[in-house]
Scaffold this active site. Structure first.
Site, PDB file in Angstrom:
ATOM      1  N   PRO A   1      42.239  58.635  53.892  1.00 18.33           N
ATOM      2  CA  PRO A   1      40.932  59.309  53.988  1.00 18.33           C
ATOM      3  C   PRO A   1      41.045  60.601  54.802  1.00 18.33           C
ATOM      4  O   PRO A   1      41.601  60.591  55.882  1.00 18.33           O
ATOM      5  CB  PRO A   1      40.034  58.292  54.693  1.00 18.33           C
ATOM      6  CG  PRO A   1      40.937  57.275  55.272  1.00 18.33           C
ATOM      7  CD  PRO A   1      42.243  57.336  54.560  1.00 18.33           C
ATOM      8  N   GLU A   2      40.552  61.689  54.241  1.00 21.27           N
ATOM      9  CA  GLU A   2      40.503  62.951  54.971  1.00 21.27           C
ATOM     10  C   GLU A   2      39.052  63.215  55.358  1.00 21.27           C
ATOM     11  O   GLU A   2      38.173  62.394  55.100  1.00 21.27           O
ATOM     12  CB  GLU A   2      41.104  64.066  54.122  1.00 21.27           C
ATOM     13  CG  GLU A   2      42.616  63.853  53.911  1.00 21.27           C
ATOM     14  CD  GLU A   2      43.379  65.139  53.619  1.00 21.27           C
ATOM     15  OE1 GLU A   2      42.896  66.211  54.016  1.00 21.27           O
ATOM     16  OE2 GLU A   2      44.434  65.067  52.991  1.00 21.27           O
TER      17      GLU A   2
END
Ligand SMILES: [Zn+2]
Length: 272
Positions: free
Chosen positions: A2-3
């Site tokens: 996840p960014e």
């Protein structure tokens, strides 16, 4: 992994279900995340969650007496489920935060690089947060700031963008994509980029992250009330992961290099 856009979409997905609710319990099935999950049940019970905000890739649940800090690590996900639905915790569902309305915020993290931490002080002063640079989607971050912070830096612009002291939350995918949009070669020394190109790059970063958040908005339901996969959203990229495929602007084959252990993707014709 996840960014920033995924974390922001998670935040939007869970915030309204958490804000204003009181914490009724904490179940820790496996405390061995990136750092051991502290014994917090007594501290948390009865506290009201005031706000759910984000700093970089950290989610901050402000509970008045302190802040619960969550990080999704490499593979973490959060879902808000009704306890009454009797959805049995799975192998990687390590932490449940129980709310006073019978809902539960469930943290799943197969690779266990995520974090659940508590700070009684000001969250901004926590050692994990205190050194963080500006948020890319705020007005504080612009071309002028990027220009100022990159002077005399011989490191590549790609590596500088991924340095969270310069700007937070620009991970590998979005650094690659923003550099393409700005027409800047990832290996160019940061200090050699002029003011006008820095302005274009700052704008490209905002656009890239903003569009990803918009794209993720449609997958909000994946974070609430379902027991499915975390739903990191798939997007169409300009260059990321497209080695050997034709550039979407000019048709030249996308090339790949290694920079600081990470892969960089770029169009040798569009990016100088
Ligand atoms: Zn091109």
């Amino acid at each position: 992994m996840p960014e920033l856009p995924e974390v922001e979409v998670v935040r939007r997905g869970i915030a309204s279900g958490l804000e204003g609710r009181k914490i009724a319990g904490l179940t820790v099935r496996n405390p061995n995340l990136r750092w051991p999950v502290p014994d917090l049940e007594r501290t948390l019970c009865g506290l009201k969650i005031r706000t759910v905000t984000r700093r970089g890739k950290y989610l901050l649940l402000d509970c008045g007496a302190g802040t619960l800090i969550l990080h999704l690590g490499m593979s973490g996900s959060l879902r808000l489920l009704p306890l009454t639905a009797n959805i049995a915790p799975q192998k990687h569902d390590h932490v449940d935060l129980l709310l006073d309305n019978g809902m539960v915020l469930r943290f799943r993290d197969p690779r266990r690089f995520g974090a659940v931490l508590w700070t009684a002080g000001n969250a901004a002063d926590h050692p994990l947060l205190s050194h963080l640079g500006p948020e890319p989607l705020t007005e504080t971050f612009d071309g002028k700031l990027l220009y100022r912070k990159t002077r005399n830096r011989s490191a590549s612009i790609k590596e500088v963008l991924m340095n969270s002291r310069i700007v937070v939350g620009v991970g590998n995918i979005y650094a690659n994509e923003a550099l393409f949009l700005a027409g800047i070669h990832p290996a160019l020394a940061a200090g050699r980029i002029g003011a006008r190109r820095c302005a274009g790059l700052a704008q490209a970063i905002k656009e890239t992250l903003g569009r990803a958040i918009e794209a993720g908005g449609s997958s909000l339901r994946d974070f609430v009330g379902s027991d499915g996969n975390p739903g990191y959203f798939q997007q169409q990229y300009w260059v990321y992961g497209r080695t050997g495929q034709p550039c979407r602007k000019c048709g030249t084959n996308i090339e790949q290099i290694r920079q600081g252990q990470r892969s960089s993707f770029y169009c040798p014709r569009c990016q100088k």
